[in-house]
Scaffold this motif. Structure first.
Motif, PDB file in Angstrom:
ATOM      1  N   SER A   1      -2.718  -3.887  -3.020  1.00 12.58           N
ATOM      2  CA  SER A   1      -2.986  -4.090  -1.592  1.00 12.58           C
ATOM      3  C   SER A   1      -4.467  -3.838  -1.300  1.00 12.58           C
ATOM      4  O   SER A   1      -5.100  -2.975  -1.916  1.00 12.58           O
ATOM      5  N   GLU A   2      -4.978  -4.552  -0.337  1.00 18.86           N
ATOM      6  CA  GLU A   2      -6.381  -4.354   0.088  1.00 18.86           C
ATOM      7  C   GLU A   2      -6.583  -2.963   0.682  1.00 18.86           C
ATOM      8  O   GLU A   2      -7.715  -2.512   0.836  1.00 18.86           O
TER       9      GLU A   2
ATOM     10  N   THR B   1       5.411 -11.932   4.858  1.00 12.84           N
ATOM     11  CA  THR B   1       4.614 -12.304   3.675  1.00 12.84           C
ATOM     12  C   THR B   1       5.537 -12.794   2.558  1.00 12.84           C
ATOM     13  O   THR B   1       5.222 -13.765   1.866  1.00 12.84           O
TER      14      THR B   1
ATOM     15  N   SER C   1       6.076  -7.012   3.121  1.00 16.19           N
ATOM     16  CA  SER C   1       6.807  -7.303   4.362  1.00 16.19           C
ATOM     17  C   SER C   1       7.580  -8.619   4.271  1.00 16.19           C
ATOM     18  O   SER C   1       7.281  -9.481   3.435  1.00 16.19           O
TER      19      SER C   1
ATOM     20  N   LEU D   1      18.715  -3.403   2.803  1.00 16.55           N
ATOM     21  CA  LEU D   1      18.122  -2.764   1.625  1.00 16.55           C
ATOM     22  C   LEU D   1      18.952  -1.567   1.151  1.00 16.55           C
ATOM     23  O   LEU D   1      19.392  -1.508   0.017  1.00 16.55           O
TER      24      LEU D   1
ATOM     25  N   PHE E   1       8.182   1.534  10.232  1.00 15.26           N
ATOM     26  CA  PHE E   1       7.358   1.953   9.099  1.00 15.26           C
ATOM     27  C   PHE E   1       6.461   3.138   9.458  1.00 15.26           C
ATOM     28  O   PHE E   1       5.251   3.134   9.255  1.00 15.26           O
TER      29      PHE E   1
ATOM     30  N   ALA F   1      -2.349 -15.197  -1.842  1.00 19.46           N
ATOM     31  CA  ALA F   1      -1.937 -16.585  -1.603  1.00 19.46           C
ATOM     32  C   ALA F   1      -2.370 -17.484  -2.763  1.00 19.46           C
ATOM     33  O   ALA F   1      -1.635 -18.397  -3.164  1.00 19.46           O
TER      34      ALA F   1
ATOM     35  N   PHE G   1       6.973  -9.706  -5.861  1.00 16.76           N
ATOM     36  CA  PHE G   1       6.277  -9.257  -4.644  1.00 16.76           C
ATOM     37  C   PHE G   1       7.019  -8.103  -3.988  1.00 16.76           C
ATOM     38  O   PHE G   1       8.246  -8.130  -3.862  1.00 16.76           O
TER      39      PHE G   1
ATOM     40  N   GLY H   1      -4.821 -10.728   1.370  1.00 18.65           N
ATOM     41  CA  GLY H   1      -3.793 -11.766   1.413  1.00 18.65           C
ATOM     42  C   GLY H   1      -4.280 -13.097   0.862  1.00 18.65           C
ATOM     43  O   GLY H   1      -3.498 -13.861   0.291  1.00 18.65           O
TER      44      GLY H   1
ATOM     45  N   TRP I   1       0.807  -1.221   0.000  1.00 15.91           N
ATOM     46  CA  TRP I   1       0.000   0.000   0.000  1.00 15.91           C
ATOM     47  C   TRP I   1       0.838   1.268   0.000  1.00 15.91           C
ATOM     48  O   TRP I   1       0.330   2.342  -0.262  1.00 15.91           O
TER      49      TRP I   1
ATOM     50  N   ARG J   1       6.259 -16.337   3.071  1.00 18.62           N
ATOM     51  CA  ARG J   1       5.106 -17.202   2.748  1.00 18.62           C
ATOM     52  C   ARG J   1       4.978 -17.379   1.230  1.00 18.62           C
ATOM     53  O   ARG J   1       4.657 -18.459   0.746  1.00 18.62           O
TER      54      ARG J   1
HETATM   55  P1  NAD Z   1       2.267  -6.939   3.358  1.00 14.31           P
HETATM   56  O1  NAD Z   1       3.312  -7.996   3.280  1.00 14.31           O
HETATM   57  O2  NAD Z   1       1.332  -6.963   4.505  1.00 14.31           O
HETATM   58  O3  NAD Z   1       1.334  -6.960   2.063  1.00 14.31           O
HETATM   59  C1  NAD Z   1       1.861  -6.783   0.767  1.00 14.31           C
HETATM   60  C2  NAD Z   1       0.945  -7.448  -0.238  1.00 14.31           C
HETATM   61  O4  NAD Z   1       0.950  -8.856  -0.010  1.00 14.31           O
HETATM   62  C3  NAD Z   1      -0.516  -7.013  -0.167  1.00 14.31           C
HETATM   63  O5  NAD Z   1      -0.997  -6.882  -1.497  1.00 14.31           O
HETATM   64  C4  NAD Z   1      -1.190  -8.174   0.538  1.00 14.31           C
HETATM   65  O6  NAD Z   1      -2.563  -8.330   0.217  1.00 14.31           O
HETATM   66  C5  NAD Z   1      -0.389  -9.350   0.042  1.00 14.31           C
HETATM   67  N1  NAD Z   1      -0.408 -10.549   0.886  1.00 14.31           N
HETATM   68  C6  NAD Z   1      -0.642 -10.634   2.222  1.00 14.31           C
HETATM   69  N2  NAD Z   1      -0.552 -11.922   2.630  1.00 14.31           N
HETATM   70  C7  NAD Z   1      -0.250 -12.661   1.540  1.00 14.31           C
HETATM   71  C8  NAD Z   1       0.004 -14.050   1.316  1.00 14.31           C
HETATM   72  N3  NAD Z   1      -0.049 -14.946   2.307  1.00 14.31           N
HETATM   73  N4  NAD Z   1       0.321 -14.455   0.067  1.00 14.31           N
HETATM   74  C9  NAD Z   1       0.396 -13.572  -0.947  1.00 14.31           C
HETATM   75  N5  NAD Z   1       0.161 -12.246  -0.798  1.00 14.31           N
HETATM   76  C10 NAD Z   1      -0.158 -11.784   0.425  1.00 14.31           C
HETATM   77  O7  NAD Z   1       3.045  -5.565   3.268  1.00 14.31           O
HETATM   78  P2  NAD Z   1       2.450  -4.092   3.397  1.00 14.31           P
HETATM   79  O8  NAD Z   1       2.091  -3.852   4.820  1.00 14.31           O
HETATM   80  O9  NAD Z   1       1.434  -3.875   2.338  1.00 14.31           O
HETATM   81  O10 NAD Z   1       3.703  -3.191   3.021  1.00 14.31           O
HETATM   82  C11 NAD Z   1       4.647  -2.754   3.936  1.00 14.31           C
HETATM   83  C12 NAD Z   1       5.908  -3.573   3.816  1.00 14.31           C
HETATM   84  O11 NAD Z   1       6.375  -3.551   2.470  1.00 14.31           O
HETATM   85  C13 NAD Z   1       7.057  -3.021   4.657  1.00 14.31           C
HETATM   86  O12 NAD Z   1       7.732  -4.080   5.290  1.00 14.31           O
HETATM   87  C14 NAD Z   1       7.969  -2.374   3.604  1.00 14.31           C
HETATM   88  O13 NAD Z   1       9.301  -2.267   3.985  1.00 14.31           O
HETATM   89  C15 NAD Z   1       7.776  -3.278   2.443  1.00 14.31           C
HETATM   90  N6  NAD Z   1       8.132  -2.600   1.195  1.00 14.31           N
HETATM   91  C16 NAD Z   1       9.279  -2.968   0.535  1.00 14.31           C
HETATM   92  C17 NAD Z   1       9.661  -2.311  -0.623  1.00 14.31           C
HETATM   93  C18 NAD Z   1      10.908  -2.720  -1.374  1.00 14.31           C
HETATM   94  O14 NAD Z   1      11.005  -2.376  -2.531  1.00 14.31           O
HETATM   95  N7  NAD Z   1      11.858  -3.407  -0.780  1.00 14.31           N
HETATM   96  C19 NAD Z   1       8.873  -1.277  -1.125  1.00 14.31           C
HETATM   97  C20 NAD Z   1       7.722  -0.917  -0.442  1.00 14.31           C
HETATM   98  C21 NAD Z   1       7.352  -1.598   0.721  1.00 14.31           C
END
Ligand code: NAD
Length: 489
Positions: free
Chosen positions: A184-185, A238, A235, A419, A393, A219, A232, A215, A158, A241
């Motif tokens: 993202s939701e 995730t 976090s 990173l 964050f 998944a 992807f 999620g 998001w 997973r």
């Molecule tokens: P999140 O992992 O909660 O969700 C990210 C996406 O994964 C969402 O679309 C969500 O619906 C989906 N998701 C959730 N569970 C899943 C599953 N079991 N299988 C497949 N998809 C699933 O992350 P967030 O809270 O949306 O974002 C914040 C995180 O993203 C922070 O940790 C941040 O550092 C990271 N981030 C990294 C970068 C990078 O380029 N390295 C860039 C932006 C954000």
């Protein structure tokens, strides 16, 4: 299909095979505005197994013709799509802002610009992404072709909902793959609103599709037997997973862009004003909800006191720009939602209660509605404390002093994240020495927390696997095929 979406006419359906269709899933997504907690919608489609299968089927049907499309035709579609994003940039940014809370001037324009630029950049690669050939004197000419993987998907977070679409969809489509986007939701609207632009740009049905969901939808994508790659961003838990689901299903290729706790090291000889400016921006841009934000700041003893004063003043000034993200001139908006607000506030209050460090500035909520929080810095923070070791964050940094270069390289690298890192010094030899000693995918010298579309973007250690941007992104969406030609036949 004209572009007609706005905050009073939100896109809420899935975009499959170039049409908006309703999911039969009775579960829906609910979205709130983070500036005041008001309800935005409670009826946005959440794609289920049936919807994911329908999108994969449409993509498989579209794939043969899309792969064979001429370079020029594919390039023109990507370029048209980029110009449509630019044309509708303000509306797309607004569709993000109503659930993310990021102001247009300090984030929305940057993010939509990045998405458009990513499509232009990758369009430019289409006729330049060459394979290889090897000497034939042994009787065999060897040709290596970069071939598309097939049906690919991007699962995005998001905090950069449209920029991350550019980083994933553009190289996937440029190299002849079909692409399914799962936003993202918490920020589905700008992604869904791409539907009419996808059609108008000329992407054939099934080539570029959007499935809103949570999620559970992610998944299903990660474990789908006929999706060949998932890129992807999100976090670390995730990401793990997704890697597992990919391995358990069809060994689909996986790129992971994950979290960070990036260090920035300021030496005595650094230009103080420059260091303060980059580091204050690093934790306030997008209200600190940035994966590569420099949140661990280390300053050498000789300039520590001067730095503290400058950093504190700069953050107090940023704090004055907190406000309604819809108002021009606001730089810092709210955190995205109550969950994120509770998470960030929890870190701050435990930091205070448990004396994990000394509060230098900030630490409080701003206003009594919405999820606004002051830029916050803790000083002299313990090496094992959660403030120093975990990704928060939000607009929160830890600040510590150091004595020597060797010591600070060790402390910077004492983490499972990798990173981004930054070094501030006017000594070019030291800058390059420290840059090479950091365990991280990206390093800034006299700058930090930035990225370029043309060079690899990604993390080492638990911050990720693989790279986006540049040629690396194209390679990550292709399979290398070796063709051996018998020259004596
Ligand atoms: P999140 O992992 O909660 O969700 C990210 C996406 O994964 C969402 O679309 C969500 O619906 C989906 N998701 C959730 N569970 C899943 C599953 N079991 N299988 C497949 N998809 C699933 O992350 P967030 O809270 O949306 O974002 C914040 C995180 O993203 C922070 O940790 C941040 O550092 C990271 N981030 C990294 C970068 C990078 O380029 N390295 C860039 C932006 C954000």
């Amino acid at each position: 299909m004209a572009f007609e979406f706005s905050k009073t006419n939100l896109p809420k359906q899935l975009f499959i095979n170039n049409e908006f269709v309703s999911s039969k899933n009775s579960k829906k997504l609910t979205l709130y505005n983070p500036k005041d907690g008001s309800l935005i919608a409670d009826d946005v489609d959440l794609a289920d197994e049936h919807d994911v299968d329908a999108a994969v089927k449409a993509a498989e049907k579209a794939l043969p013709a899309w792969k064979k499309l001429t370079n020029i035709a594919r390039r023109d579609i990507l370029l048209k799509f980029a110009s449509l994003i630019e044309e509708h940039g303000k509306s797309l940014a607004e569709l993000t802002r109503i659930t993310l809370g990021a102001p247009y001037g300090s984030f929305g324009a940057f993010e939509t610009g990045m998405a458009a630029e990513a499509f232009k950049y990758n369009a430019g690669w289409i006729d330049k992404f060459a394979g290889e050939s090897f000497p034939q004197e042994d009787g065999f000419l060897k040709i290596v072709r970069n071939e598309p993987l097939g049906v690919t998907a991007g699962i995005v977070p998001w905090n950069g909902p449209l920029g991350t679409v550019g980083l994933k969809a553009a190289p996937a489509l440029a190299t002849g793959n079909c692409f399914i986007l799962k936003p993202s939701e918490k920020t589905p609207f700008a992604s869904l609103a791409l539907g009419p632009l996808i059609k108008e740009a000329g992407f054939p049905p099934g080539v570029f599709q959007v499935l809103s969901g949570d999620g559970s939808t992610g998944a299903l994508i990660a474990s789908h037997m006929r999706i060949r790659k998932v890129s992807f961003t999100g976090s670390i838990p995730t990401g793990k997973r997704i890697q597992e689901a990919a391995a358990r299903s069809n060994l689909k290729r996986v790129t992971l862009e994950l979290g960070g706790k990036s260090p920035a090291v300021v030496f005595d000889d650094a230009n103080l004003e420059n260091a303060v400016s980059w580091l204050a921006n690093a934790i306030t841009a997008n209200t600190g909800q940035v994966c590569f934000a420099a949140t661990r700041v280390y300053v050498q003893e000789g300039i520590y006191d001067k730095f503290v004063q400058g950093y504190k003043d700069a953050l107090l000034a940023k704090g004055k720009t907190i406000g309604d993200p819809d108002k021009e001139g606001t730089v810092m908006g709210p955190l995205i939602d109550k969950a994120q607000f509770d998470r960030v506030s929890g870190f701050i209050s435990r930091g205070k209660e448990q004396n994990q460090g000394t509060l230098l500035t900030g630490g409080s909520r701003v206003g009594d509605s919405g999820f606004f929080i002051e830029p916050t810095v803790f000083e002299n923070v313990g090496a094992d404390s959660e403030l120093l070791t975990q990704e928060i964050f939000g607009p929160v940094a830890v600040l510590n002093s150091f004595k020597t270069e060797d010591e600070i390289i060790e402390r910077s690298n004492a983490t499972n994240f990798g990173l981004m890192a930054g070094v501030f010094t006017q000594d070019v030899n030291r800058a390059l020495r420290v840059a090479s000693a950091f365990d991280s995918g990206m390093v800034g010298v006299n700058c930090v927390s930035l990225m370029m579309l043309g060079t690899p973007f990604g993390g080492s250690k638990e911050s990720g696997i693989g790279r986006e941007c540049g040629r690396d992104a194209l390679l990550a969406y292709t399979e290398r095929k070796t063709v051996m030609v018998n020259m004596n036949y």
